[in-house]
Design an enzyme around this catalytic site. Structure first.
Site, PDB file in Angstrom:
ATOM      1  N   PRO A   2      -4.924  66.221 -17.535  1.00 53.21           N
ATOM      2  CA  PRO A   2      -4.053  67.387 -17.357  1.00 53.21           C
ATOM      3  C   PRO A   2      -3.869  67.720 -15.882  1.00 53.21           C
ATOM      4  CG  PRO A   2      -5.681  67.795 -19.058  1.00 53.21           C
ATOM      5  CD  PRO A   2      -6.080  66.516 -18.382  1.00 53.21           C
ATOM      6  N   GLU A   3      -2.671  68.124 -15.518  1.00 53.51           N
ATOM      7  CA  GLU A   3      -2.409  68.525 -14.138  1.00 53.51           C
ATOM      8  C   GLU A   3      -2.747  70.009 -13.969  1.00 53.51           C
ATOM      9  OE1 GLU A   3       0.548  66.735 -11.952  1.00 53.51           O
ATOM     10  OE2 GLU A   3       0.736  64.986 -13.233  1.00 53.51           O
ATOM     11  N   LYS A  52      -7.920  71.256 -10.665  1.00 51.83           N
ATOM     12  CA  LYS A  52      -8.230  70.803 -12.016  1.00 51.83           C
ATOM     13  C   LYS A  52      -9.580  71.318 -12.499  1.00 51.83           C
ATOM     14  CE  LYS A  52      -5.271  66.792 -11.361  1.00 51.83           C
ATOM     15  NZ  LYS A  52      -5.088  65.342 -11.506  1.00 51.83           N
ATOM     16  N   ASN A 208      -0.395  62.695 -11.240  1.00 51.19           N
ATOM     17  CA  ASN A 208       0.552  61.602 -11.063  1.00 51.19           C
ATOM     18  C   ASN A 208       2.006  62.024 -11.266  1.00 51.19           C
ATOM     19  OD1 ASN A 208       0.589  58.995 -10.199  1.00 51.19           O
ATOM     20  ND2 ASN A 208       0.365  58.073 -12.212  1.00 51.19           N
ATOM     21  N   ARG A 298      -3.762  53.831  -9.840  1.00 51.42           N
ATOM     22  CA  ARG A 298      -2.826  54.662 -10.596  1.00 51.42           C
ATOM     23  C   ARG A 298      -1.406  54.155 -10.349  1.00 51.42           C
ATOM     24  NH1 ARG A 298      -4.729  59.735 -11.982  1.00 51.42           N
ATOM     25  NH2 ARG A 298      -2.895  59.767 -13.342  1.00 51.42           N
TER      26      ARG A 298
END
Length: 312
Positions: A2-3, A52, A208, A298
């Site tokens: 989760p962002e 986060k 991302n 990533r």
């Protein structure tokens, strides 16, 4: 993973659904048994997010002005999630639409309720049995929140919480978020801006999706060195993230495509994102094929025409 906007939504949800309540805290899985014992029976007095990281502050007394004596620190990581359930009163009026199930990039409205008829008192509610390996269970007066699969779940002191904040960069969603500190940190480094936007010590809360989309909207290639990005362009990225992430808190979704570019392509992701997860699809602005590569394990996405590659 989760962002940051999802973690801020979680902080708001816990404040709304459990704030001021004496909570039963347990660890059905058993791995958090000692920590749960320290918090069990205490009152939730504060909720906070930084990047986060989620912090739930608890105090033993009934004094509404009491400061938290212990904090539950949660980092969901790649696999962590919270699941909520409750009776018919376990709802919130906040604009984020709490409570939610599986608070993350895609969120679903809380299911259930007790089928209360108009004018009737709600029936007695029993919390559901834990499903899966529940690390921590938080039970309030009208509902329950179960945590599974987190990277971090620990009880810390106020001093230890301050140390966590010191390690994190500015968060665009926090009142103390310092955009100039972000600009200075990026321009002081020879690493690529794509790496730096994902470094939580440089910028807290961006993942991302926000990285790919903020760089596209600013027309900055992810492989450009941070020291070579003009300060004005970095301020533009910060200001854009403030707006985009606040919208994410309000809606529970990440939507970065401007109105004038929506509807140009039929795929669903093109209605939400310019380049993220759209490799080999046409850019919504210029029509070039979106590129994809790996950066620090990533995936990173960009438009080769709108975001010109830096000179070697």
């Amino acid at each position: 993973m989760p962002e940051g906007h999802s973690i801020h939504r979680l902080a708001l949800a816990f404040r709304e659904l459990f704030g001021g309540q004496r909570l039963a805290v347990s660890s059905p899985q058993g791995r958090f048994a000692d920590g749960a014992a320290l918090l069990d029976g205490q009152v939730l007095r504060a909720t906070e997010a930084h990047g986060k990281q989620l912090f739930l502050g608890l105090a033993p007394g009934d004094d509404a002005g009491a400061l938290p004596e212990r904090w539950l620190r949660i980092h969901l990581g790649l696999y962590g999630s919270w699941t909520f359930a409750g009776d018919a009163t376990f709802t919130g009026d906040h604009a984020i639409g709490a409570p939610r199930r599986r608070v993350g990039e895609e969120e679903r409205a809380l299911e259930g309720g007790d089928g209360k008829e108009a004018g009737q008192e709600p029936a007695a509610w029993e919390p559901p049995a834990p499903r899966g390996a529940v690390r921590a269970r938080i039970l309030g007066e009208h509902g329950v929140a179960d945590l599974t699969g987190p990277t971090a779940c620990e009880v810390i002191t106020g001093e230890e919480k301050s140390a966590v904040h010191e390690r994190l960069g500015p968060d665009p969603l926090r009142e103390d978020g310092d955009g100039e500190a972000f600009v200075a940190a990026v321009r002081a480094r020879r690493r690529t801006v794509g790496e730096l936007l994902m470094d939580q010590s440089i910028l807290a809360g961006v993942g991302n999706i926000y990285r790919a989309e903020a760089l596209f909207r600013a027309r900055v290639h992810p492989r450009r060195l941070g020291k070579n990005v003009p300060a004005a362009r970095l301020r533009e990225i910060w200001d854009d993230l403030v707006v985009l992430m606040r919208d994410g808190v309000e809606t529970g979704r990440i939507v970065t495509v401007r109105a004038e570019h929506q509807g140009r392509q039929p795929d669903t992701e093109a209605q939400r994102w310019y380049v993220y997860h759209r490799s080999r699809q046409p850019c919504l602005v210029c029509g070039a094929s979106v590129s994809e590569a790996e950066m620090q394990a990533r995936r990173v996405f960009w438009c080769p025409r709108c975001q010109r590659a830096p000179r070697q």
